[in-house]
Design a protein around this motif. Structure first.
Motif, PDB file in Angstrom:
ATOM      1  N   PRO A 227       0.428 -13.597 -61.273  1.00 25.50           N
ATOM      2  CA  PRO A 227       1.273 -13.098 -62.369  1.00 25.50           C
ATOM      3  C   PRO A 227       2.512 -12.346 -61.900  1.00 25.50           C
ATOM      4  O   PRO A 227       3.499 -12.262 -62.631  1.00 25.50           O
ATOM      5  CB  PRO A 227       0.332 -12.176 -63.153  1.00 25.50           C
ATOM      6  N   ASP A 228       2.487 -11.803 -60.690  1.00 20.47           N
ATOM      7  CA  ASP A 228       3.651 -11.088 -60.159  1.00 20.47           C
ATOM      8  C   ASP A 228       4.210 -11.765 -58.909  1.00 20.47           C
ATOM      9  O   ASP A 228       5.021 -11.179 -58.186  1.00 20.47           O
ATOM     10  CB  ASP A 228       3.271  -9.643 -59.801  1.00 20.47           C
ATOM     11  N   GLY A 229       3.804 -13.016 -58.675  1.00 17.25           N
ATOM     12  CA  GLY A 229       4.177 -13.680 -57.434  1.00 17.25           C
ATOM     13  C   GLY A 229       5.156 -14.821 -57.629  1.00 17.25           C
ATOM     14  O   GLY A 229       5.369 -15.317 -58.732  1.00 17.25           O
ATOM     15  N   SER A 230       5.779 -15.210 -56.540  1.00 16.69           N
ATOM     16  CA  SER A 230       6.630 -16.390 -56.505  1.00 16.69           C
ATOM     17  C   SER A 230       6.528 -16.975 -55.106  1.00 16.69           C
ATOM     18  O   SER A 230       6.065 -16.318 -54.174  1.00 16.69           O
ATOM     19  CB  SER A 230       8.088 -16.054 -56.847  1.00 16.69           C
ATOM     20  N   ALA A 231       6.931 -18.217 -54.960  1.00 16.06           N
ATOM     21  CA  ALA A 231       6.887 -18.872 -53.656  1.00 16.06           C
ATOM     22  C   ALA A 231       8.011 -19.892 -53.588  1.00 16.06           C
ATOM     23  O   ALA A 231       8.396 -20.487 -54.601  1.00 16.06           O
ATOM     24  CB  ALA A 231       5.542 -19.564 -53.433  1.00 16.06           C
ATOM     25  N   GLU A 232       8.524 -20.086 -52.393  1.00 12.95           N
ATOM     26  CA  GLU A 232       9.553 -21.106 -52.185  1.00 12.95           C
ATOM     27  C   GLU A 232       9.062 -22.070 -51.112  1.00 12.95           C
ATOM     28  O   GLU A 232       8.686 -21.661 -50.012  1.00 12.95           O
ATOM     29  CB  GLU A 232      10.883 -20.492 -51.765  1.00 12.95           C
ATOM     30  N   LEU A 233       9.057 -23.360 -51.444  1.00  9.77           N
ATOM     31  CA  LEU A 233       8.715 -24.410 -50.499  1.00  9.77           C
ATOM     32  C   LEU A 233      10.011 -25.024 -49.991  1.00  9.77           C
ATOM     33  O   LEU A 233      10.825 -25.513 -50.782  1.00  9.77           O
ATOM     34  CB  LEU A 233       7.861 -25.484 -51.166  1.00  9.77           C
ATOM     35  N   SER A 234      10.219 -25.008 -48.685  1.00  6.67           N
ATOM     36  CA  SER A 234      11.431 -25.556 -48.070  1.00  6.67           C
ATOM     37  C   SER A 234      11.069 -26.796 -47.266  1.00  6.67           C
ATOM     38  O   SER A 234      10.037 -26.823 -46.583  1.00  6.67           O
ATOM     39  CB  SER A 234      12.095 -24.520 -47.163  1.00  6.67           C
ATOM     40  N   PHE A 235      11.936 -27.821 -47.320  1.00  5.97           N
ATOM     41  CA  PHE A 235      11.639 -29.107 -46.705  1.00  5.97           C
ATOM     42  C   PHE A 235      12.715 -29.490 -45.694  1.00  5.97           C
ATOM     43  O   PHE A 235      13.814 -28.923 -45.688  1.00  5.97           O
ATOM     44  CB  PHE A 235      11.508 -30.184 -47.789  1.00  5.97           C
TER      45      PHE A 235
ATOM     46  N   SER B 132      14.481 -27.557 -51.652  1.00  5.86           N
ATOM     47  CA  SER B 132      13.453 -26.533 -51.835  1.00  5.86           C
ATOM     48  C   SER B 132      12.944 -26.554 -53.269  1.00  5.86           C
ATOM     49  O   SER B 132      13.615 -27.039 -54.187  1.00  5.86           O
ATOM     50  CB  SER B 132      13.997 -25.143 -51.497  1.00  5.86           C
ATOM     51  N   LEU B 133      11.733 -26.026 -53.440  1.00  7.05           N
ATOM     52  CA  LEU B 133      11.138 -25.817 -54.755  1.00  7.05           C
ATOM     53  C   LEU B 133      10.762 -24.347 -54.875  1.00  7.05           C
ATOM     54  O   LEU B 133      10.064 -23.809 -54.012  1.00  7.05           O
ATOM     55  CB  LEU B 133       9.890 -26.683 -54.940  1.00  7.05           C
ATOM     56  N   LEU B 134      11.227 -23.716 -55.924  1.00  3.84           N
ATOM     57  CA  LEU B 134      10.889 -22.324 -56.202  1.00  3.84           C
ATOM     58  C   LEU B 134       9.826 -22.290 -57.284  1.00  3.84           C
ATOM     59  O   LEU B 134      10.030 -22.825 -58.380  1.00  3.84           O
ATOM     60  CB  LEU B 134      12.135 -21.560 -56.654  1.00  3.84           C
ATOM     61  N   LEU B 135       8.673 -21.686 -56.983  1.00  5.72           N
ATOM     62  CA  LEU B 135       7.588 -21.536 -57.941  1.00  5.72           C
ATOM     63  C   LEU B 135       7.651 -20.144 -58.545  1.00  5.72           C
ATOM     64  O   LEU B 135       7.637 -19.142 -57.839  1.00  5.72           O
ATOM     65  CB  LEU B 135       6.220 -21.735 -57.263  1.00  5.72           C
ATOM     66  N   ARG B 136       7.714 -20.101 -59.868  1.00  7.35           N
ATOM     67  CA  ARG B 136       7.739 -18.845 -60.591  1.00  7.35           C
ATOM     68  C   ARG B 136       6.302 -18.322 -60.774  1.00  7.35           C
ATOM     69  O   ARG B 136       5.343 -19.017 -60.435  1.00  7.35           O
ATOM     70  CB  ARG B 136       8.426 -19.049 -61.941  1.00  7.35           C
ATOM     71  N   PRO B 137       6.137 -17.109 -61.318  1.00  4.68           N
ATOM     72  CA  PRO B 137       4.782 -16.576 -61.503  1.00  4.68           C
ATOM     73  C   PRO B 137       3.884 -17.484 -62.344  1.00  4.68           C
ATOM     74  O   PRO B 137       4.359 -18.224 -63.218  1.00  4.68           O
ATOM     75  CB  PRO B 137       5.041 -15.242 -62.217  1.00  4.68           C
ATOM     76  N   ASN B 138       2.578 -17.430 -62.050  1.00  2.00           N
ATOM     77  CA  ASN B 138       1.555 -18.185 -62.791  1.00  2.00           C
ATOM     78  C   ASN B 138       1.817 -19.691 -62.771  1.00  2.00           C
ATOM     79  O   ASN B 138       1.783 -20.356 -63.800  1.00  2.00           O
ATOM     80  CB  ASN B 138       1.461 -17.680 -64.237  1.00  2.00           C
ATOM     81  N   THR B 139       2.079 -20.201 -61.585  1.00  2.00           N
ATOM     82  CA  THR B 139       2.371 -21.622 -61.410  1.00  2.00           C
ATOM     83  C   THR B 139       1.363 -22.253 -60.455  1.00  2.00           C
ATOM     84  O   THR B 139       0.940 -21.632 -59.486  1.00  2.00           O
ATOM     85  CB  THR B 139       3.801 -21.808 -60.867  1.00  2.00           C
TER      86      THR B 139
ATOM     87  N   ILE C 287       0.614 -26.331 -64.232  1.00  4.47           N
ATOM     88  CA  ILE C 287       0.986 -25.272 -65.170  1.00  4.47           C
ATOM     89  C   ILE C 287       2.052 -24.413 -64.511  1.00  4.47           C
ATOM     90  O   ILE C 287       2.095 -24.292 -63.282  1.00  4.47           O
ATOM     91  CB  ILE C 287      -0.246 -24.402 -65.544  1.00  4.47           C
ATOM     92  N   GLY C 288       2.939 -23.841 -65.313  1.00  2.63           N
ATOM     93  CA  GLY C 288       3.914 -22.904 -64.776  1.00  2.63           C
ATOM     94  C   GLY C 288       5.338 -23.414 -64.815  1.00  2.63           C
ATOM     95  O   GLY C 288       5.668 -24.365 -65.525  1.00  2.63           O
ATOM     96  N   ARG C 289       6.179 -22.758 -64.006  1.00  3.74           N
ATOM     97  CA  ARG C 289       7.616 -23.056 -63.982  1.00  3.74           C
ATOM     98  C   ARG C 289       8.092 -23.207 -62.539  1.00  3.74           C
ATOM     99  O   ARG C 289       7.723 -22.411 -61.669  1.00  3.74           O
ATOM    100  CB  ARG C 289       8.422 -21.931 -64.647  1.00  3.74           C
TER     101      ARG C 289
END
Length: 222
Positions: A16-24, A29-36, A58-60
């Motif tokens: 719920p308070d996290g995010s992540a970025e996947l870099s290729f 890149s893909l940025l994952l917003r909270p609750n994804t 699920i998520g954004r």
């Protein structure tokens, strides 16, 4: 954790308070917003190009990719209701509790397919795909709301920021981040029209304000 490799078959979740970025390796890149929750299906690098396939449960997410000159290079993101294809663009994609897929394009264009129909969604447009339905005709995204009383410095908490109304907006998303790109979120809220953005949970430092309008279909604007 930071710098962990992501392989086909991986599942990436944010809290719920996290995010992540996947870099290729193709600089996308893909940025994952909270609750994804995102499943990595295919990461394939060949002479003909780079193919990436994912499933968004699920998520954004936000996709950032350089324009692909090679026609064999492709990004595909499937959801329970649609498949989104891109060859180098910046777009957002979301799946929430109603299981509808919402896509918005900031730069370039994407193809959105469902129920045997595909629509092209161009820069500044968005579409929604409801369960069992083809993609809706793309519509124009709403502009960002302007902060009505933003100060260069806040000496005391809480921080309160009023937003100017945008015609056609059902809600607004406001976020304060510790970085310009919006990766490190300090506070984020969805607001009703006329509701101020307010937060007390901030440390001393520099923050960046990100604002988006949300229309009647739930599409987030420019």
């Amino acid at each position: 954790s930071l710098q962990d490799p992501v392989l086909p078959g991986s599942r990436v979740r944010t809290g719920p308070d996290g995010s992540a970025e996947l870099s290729f390796e193709d600089n996308s890149s893909l940025l994952l917003r909270p609750n994804t929750e995102l499943d990595v299906t295919t990461l394939q690098s060949e002479k003909e190009g780079f193919v990436q396939r994912f499933f968004l449960g699920i998520g954004r997410i936000v996709s950032k990719a350089r324009k692909q000159l090679n026609v064999s290079s492709r990004l595909e993101i499937a959801t329970v209701t649609a498949v989104v294809g891109s060859r180098g663009t910046r777009f957002g994609l979301s799946v929430i509790e109603d299981q509808a897929t919402r896509a918005d394009v900031q730069e370039g264009a994407i193809g959105v397919s469902a129920m045997g129909k595909e629509v092209e969604v161009r820069e500044g447009e968005g579409t929604i795909v409801k369960p069992g339905m083809p993609p809706a005709q793309p519509s124009r995204l709403l502009p960002r709301p302007a902060p009505a009383d933003l100060k260069p410095r806040y000496a005391a908490l809480p921080v309160t920021i009023d937003l100017a109304r945008v015609e056609g907006a059902r809600q607004y998303r406001a976020a304060l981040t510790r970085d310009r790109e919006g990766l490190d979120v300090a506070a984020e809220k969805v607001l009703a029209p006329g509701e101020a953005f307010q937060t007390s949970d901030l440390q001393d430092g520099t923050y960046f304000l990100h604002l988006r309008s949300i229309d009647e279909q739930g599409l987030e604007g420019l």
